[in-house]
Design an enzyme around this catalytic site. Structure first.
Site, PDB file in Angstrom:
ATOM      1  N   SER A 153       0.856  -1.197   0.000  1.00 55.34           N
ATOM      2  CA  SER A 153       0.000   0.000   0.000  1.00 55.34           C
ATOM      3  C   SER A 153       0.883   1.234   0.000  1.00 55.34           C
ATOM      4  CB  SER A 153      -0.876   0.011   1.258  1.00 55.34           C
ATOM      5  OG  SER A 153      -1.530   1.254   1.391  1.00 55.34           O
ATOM      6  N   TYR A 166      -1.189  -0.220  10.301  1.00 56.57           N
ATOM      7  CA  TYR A 166      -1.427  -0.848   8.985  1.00 56.57           C
ATOM      8  C   TYR A 166      -0.268  -0.508   8.048  1.00 56.57           C
ATOM      9  CZ  TYR A 166      -3.729  -1.140   4.335  1.00 56.57           C
ATOM     10  OH  TYR A 166      -4.055  -1.391   3.019  1.00 56.57           O
ATOM     11  N   LYS A 170       2.567  -2.759   6.082  1.00 53.77           N
ATOM     12  CA  LYS A 170       2.730  -2.691   4.630  1.00 53.77           C
ATOM     13  C   LYS A 170       4.168  -2.308   4.256  1.00 53.77           C
ATOM     14  CE  LYS A 170      -1.431  -3.792   3.175  1.00 53.77           C
ATOM     15  NZ  LYS A 170      -1.673  -5.016   2.384  1.00 53.77           N
TER      16      LYS A 170
HETATM   17  N1  LIG Z   1      -8.694  -0.353  -1.266  1.00 50.11           N
HETATM   18  C1  LIG Z   1      -7.635   0.413  -1.163  1.00 50.11           C
HETATM   19  O1  LIG Z   1      -7.747   1.656  -1.261  1.00 50.11           O
HETATM   20  C2  LIG Z   1      -6.275  -0.193  -0.937  1.00 50.11           C
HETATM   21  C3  LIG Z   1      -5.162   0.664  -0.983  1.00 50.11           C
HETATM   22  C4  LIG Z   1      -3.907   0.151  -0.787  1.00 50.11           C
HETATM   23  C5  LIG Z   1      -3.742  -1.200  -0.554  1.00 50.11           C
HETATM   24  N2  LIG Z   1      -4.833  -2.028  -0.496  1.00 50.11           N
HETATM   25  C6  LIG Z   1      -4.575  -3.440  -0.255  1.00 50.11           C
HETATM   26  O2  LIG Z   1      -5.188  -4.189  -1.287  1.00 50.11           O
HETATM   27  C7  LIG Z   1      -5.558  -5.474  -0.808  1.00 50.11           C
HETATM   28  C8  LIG Z   1      -7.024  -5.744  -1.118  1.00 50.11           C
HETATM   29  O3  LIG Z   1      -7.800  -4.732  -0.513  1.00 50.11           O
HETATM   30  P1  LIG Z   1      -9.300  -4.422  -0.980  1.00 50.11           P
HETATM   31  O4  LIG Z   1      -9.483  -2.977  -0.834  1.00 50.11           O
HETATM   32  O5  LIG Z   1      -9.566  -5.097  -2.266  1.00 50.11           O
HETATM   33  O6  LIG Z   1     -10.122  -5.142   0.201  1.00 50.11           O
HETATM   34  P2  LIG Z   1     -11.649  -5.668   0.227  1.00 50.11           P
HETATM   35  O7  LIG Z   1     -12.455  -5.064  -0.859  1.00 50.11           O
HETATM   36  O8  LIG Z   1     -12.084  -5.475   1.642  1.00 50.11           O
HETATM   37  O9  LIG Z   1     -11.516  -7.223  -0.086  1.00 50.11           O
HETATM   38  C9  LIG Z   1     -10.774  -7.994   0.805  1.00 50.11           C
HETATM   39  C10 LIG Z   1     -10.749  -9.429   0.316  1.00 50.11           C
HETATM   40  O10 LIG Z   1      -9.939 -10.181   1.215  1.00 50.11           O
HETATM   41  C11 LIG Z   1     -10.734 -11.205   1.831  1.00 50.11           C
HETATM   42  N3  LIG Z   1     -10.245 -11.295   3.198  1.00 50.11           N
HETATM   43  C12 LIG Z   1     -10.273 -10.332   4.147  1.00 50.11           C
HETATM   44  N4  LIG Z   1      -9.667 -10.768   5.266  1.00 50.11           N
HETATM   45  C13 LIG Z   1      -9.242 -12.027   5.013  1.00 50.11           C
HETATM   46  C14 LIG Z   1      -8.554 -13.011   5.770  1.00 50.11           C
HETATM   47  N5  LIG Z   1      -8.169 -12.788   7.042  1.00 50.11           N
HETATM   48  N6  LIG Z   1      -8.275 -14.186   5.192  1.00 50.11           N
HETATM   49  C15 LIG Z   1      -8.655 -14.435   3.910  1.00 50.11           C
HETATM   50  N7  LIG Z   1      -9.312 -13.558   3.153  1.00 50.11           N
HETATM   51  C16 LIG Z   1      -9.607 -12.363   3.700  1.00 50.11           C
HETATM   52  C17 LIG Z   1     -12.184 -10.763   1.651  1.00 50.11           C
HETATM   53  O11 LIG Z   1     -13.102 -11.841   1.533  1.00 50.11           O
HETATM   54  P3  LIG Z   1     -13.818 -12.499   2.812  1.00 50.11           P
HETATM   55  O12 LIG Z   1     -14.498 -11.400   3.538  1.00 50.11           O
HETATM   56  O13 LIG Z   1     -14.731 -13.530   2.210  1.00 50.11           O
HETATM   57  O14 LIG Z   1     -12.717 -13.144   3.588  1.00 50.11           O
HETATM   58  C18 LIG Z   1     -12.088 -10.087   0.290  1.00 50.11           C
HETATM   59  O15 LIG Z   1     -12.077 -11.047  -0.746  1.00 50.11           O
HETATM   60  C19 LIG Z   1      -5.203  -5.473   0.673  1.00 50.11           C
HETATM   61  O16 LIG Z   1      -3.912  -6.028   0.856  1.00 50.11           O
HETATM   62  C20 LIG Z   1      -5.172  -3.988   1.032  1.00 50.11           C
HETATM   63  O17 LIG Z   1      -4.359  -3.733   2.147  1.00 50.11           O
HETATM   64  C21 LIG Z   1      -6.097  -1.539  -0.671  1.00 50.11           C
END
Ligand SMILES: NC(=O)c1ccc[n+]([C@@H]2O[C@H](COP(=O)([O-])OP(=O)(O)OC[C@H]3O[C@@H](n4cnc5c(N)ncnc54)[C@H](OP(=O)(O)O)[C@@H]3O)[C@@H](O)[C@H]2O)c1
Length: 261
Positions: A153, A166, A170
């Site tokens: 991130s 967090y 990261k």
């Molecule tokens: N969105 C942003 O702005 C952003 C920015 C920078 C980095 N990121 C990074 O991108 C990645 C994905 O984020 P996202 O925004 O796509 O999140 P999201 O929309 O909340 O989706 C999270 C996914 O991970 C699964 N999950 C959550 N906790 C889990 C666990 N303990 N074990 C297994 N599966 C789990 C969820 O499914 P279930 O609920 O079915 O488990 C879902 O499929 C993460 O590493 C996050 O830190 C996101």
């Protein structure tokens, strides 16, 4: 196939395992990888979101035989071992591991976080990726080679209010990526992506009441989409990136290079 591969289907014949692949960025990666010819095993905690993800991907025209799912937790050693084993059993290989699942149970200053929230965050976001890499290395990558992608991130580089722990995890994932790139070379490439603000459930609290104002602060004038990250992921996991390892590619609409006020 040459080092770059078929440009129309650069992941043809490869198998990818995507943690947290049922929603958001992970679903975007799973879907694009499948469209580019990969077999994909999606892992997350909840079956309904997994079955919905498989439906979404196959409705986009992907062969249903190329997409499978398994219920599992990113911080579970047993789930790591069993998921890797399932990918190899089902598809015959595990060429690409995408460590995408993450959690953020605490929003606030570092002075206020407690031990259980701190442990939970690093257990899923830092120990988890390493443990899944260990499982993939033991069962397949050491003997056959492949590619690992860790989703970090911009919070691992920038100082974001409320996201200190967090972001600390990261930042650790960026270093883990460099260290493992050295340890697993030459057979396995290990890279990372640092997304900026992507419109997903995880970041909803940041964008749902003020998306336009936020977009106006971004040099590229919009928030990111899962597809923006998936395109970068496809490059890093394909033969087109055959000489790239240990790197973190920032995909953030220019967030980290915006003018300071
Ligand atoms: N969105 C942003 O702005 C952003 C920015 C920078 C980095 N990121 C990074 O991108 C990645 C994905 O984020 P996202 O925004 O796509 O999140 P999201 O929309 O909340 O989706 C999270 C996914 O991970 C699964 N999950 C959550 N906790 C889990 C666990 N303990 N074990 C297994 N599966 C789990 C969820 O499914 P279930 O609920 O079915 O488990 C879902 O499929 C993460 O590493 C996050 O830190 C996101």
């Amino acid at each position: 196939m040459n080092a770059v591969g078929d440009r129309a289907a650069p992941l043809a014949g490869r198998t990818a395992l995507v943690t947290g692949g049922s929603r958001g960025i992970g679903l975007g990666i799973s879907r694009l990888f499948a469209e580019l010819g990969a077999n994909v095993l999606i892992v997350s905690r909840r079956e309904p979101s997994l079955t919905e993800a498989v439906r979404t991907i196959t409705e986009a025209g992907v062969d249903p035989g190329a997409v499978a799912y398994r219920v599992g937790r990113a911080d579970s050693e047993e789930d790591a071992d069993a998921s890797v084993a399932l990918a190899v059993e089902r598809f015959g290989s595990l060429d690409i591991l995408v460590n995408n699942a993450a959690t953020n149970p605490y929003f606030g200053p570092l002075t206020g976080i407690g031990r259980s929230q701190a442990d939970k965050t690093l257990g899923v976001n830092l120990w988890g990726p390493l443990r899944w890499i260990q499982a993939a290395w033991e069962q397949y990558l050491r003997d056959h080679g492949g590619a690992v992608l860790n989703i970090s991130s911009t919070s691992g580089t920038a100082v974001d209010p409320g996201l200190g722990w967090y972001g600390t995890g990261k930042a650790g994932l960026i270093h883990l990526t460099r260290q493992l790139a050295m340890e697993l070379a030459p057979g396995v490439r290990v890279n990372a992506i640092s997304p900026g603000l992507i419109k997903t459930d995880m970041s909803r609290a940041l964008w749902e009441n003020g998306e336009e104002e936020l977009a106006a602060t971004m040099p590229l004038a919009r928030l990111g989409t899962p597809r923006d990250i998936a395109e970068a992921a496809a490059f890093l996991c394909s033969g087109a990136a055959a000489w790239v390892t240990g790197q973190t590619l920032t995909v953030d609409g220019g967030y980290l290079v915006r003018p300071s006020s």
